[in-house]
Scaffold this motif. Structure first.
Motif: not given
Length: 266
Positions: A178, A180, A182, A184, A196
């Motif tokens: 992943l 920054k 993205a 989660f 996020t």
């Protein structure tokens, strides 16, 4: 600063989409500081007393305000025993265009002898992580009631292994691959959270969660005492029901963190 011993100085800064007044409130009030950092009791004047509640990451610290210039400059000094170092911390808040500001932290460690450079640098690294929490708090959760979920467990690994340990921490949270910004979602064997990714570095992760409630979780592999590597959780949960959620989730995070630290140290 009047200490004439050797100075070891580090700098950290971050830009925040907020006014200096909003940032000042977050830095210098008890409710503001507790919502992203150590809870602090600050007597708002030059010469005033400061108490930083650093548990569970360390003992409380006592300091004296050396500069009080709202909303742009706040500084304090922690003076140890005669043979110990003096630690000076200064916040500088500078307004920028379009309603943003830059926050700088200058941290100075004043001591004689060798071996202080590494400790000073660790302090600077700690502030760089803390300022990311400050930015996310002011941007997304300013003035919300906050509950703390802070935990730390030592790891049987040298401080130089922090990036390797950090990679394992990120994988255990389901963050591998992943970046920054993205979305989660933690896996089934980790504490439940989704939201996020605010920051994903080699040994520090900052998550902005919507579940189990609005929250920030900063997870680091970092020597909080500047010597012993540990895996640490700085959790701030926000909203009227945050305290109850923190009480419920704290044992789950503690169990996960203990298991992770044990597995990592093998």
């Amino acid at each position: 600063m009047t200490d004439d011993r050797d100075a070891h100085v580090t700098h950290a800064e971050v830009e925040i989409a907020a006014s200096p007044e909003e940032v000042w409130e977050a830095i210098t009030t008890a409710s503001g500081s507790a919502a992203w950092s150590f809870p602090a009791d600050i007597e708002p004047r030059e010469g005033g007393a400061v108490r930083l509640h650093r548990g569970p990451f360390g003992p409380d610290a006592f300091a004296t305000v050396t500069a009080w210039e709202p909303p742009h400059r706040f500084a304090y000094e922690e003076r140890a025993a005669t043979t110990g170092p003096t630690i000076a911390t200064e916040f500088l808040v500078e307004a920028r265009e379009r309603g943003s500001c830059v926050v700088r932290v200058v941290s100075g460690l004043y001591a004689d002898g060798d071996g202080w450079d590494d400790i000073a640098e660790e302090t600077g690294t700690g502030w760089r992580m803390a300022l990311l929490l400050l930015r996310s708090y002011v941007t997304h959760f300013a003035d919300e009631p906050a509950a703390r979920l802070d935990l730390t467990v030592p790891v049987r690994a040298p401080a130089t292994a922090r990036a390797e340990v950090g990679t394992r921490v990120a994988a255990a949270l389901g963050l591998s691959g992943l970046a920054k910004g993205a979305p989660f979602r933690t896996p089934a064997n980790a504490p439940h959270a989704n939201g996020t990714v605010e920051h994903l570095g080699p040994f520090f992760v900052l998550l902005r969660a919507t579940q189990p409630c609005p929250a920030l979780f900063g997870i680091s592999s970092f020597p909080m005492d500047a010597v012993t590597l540990s895996v640490n959780v700085t959790g701030r949960l926000y909203g009227p029901g945050a305290e109850a959620v923190a009480e419920r989730e704290r044992p789950r995070w503690h169990e996960w963190l203990t298991r992770l630290a044990t597995d990592t140290g093998r």
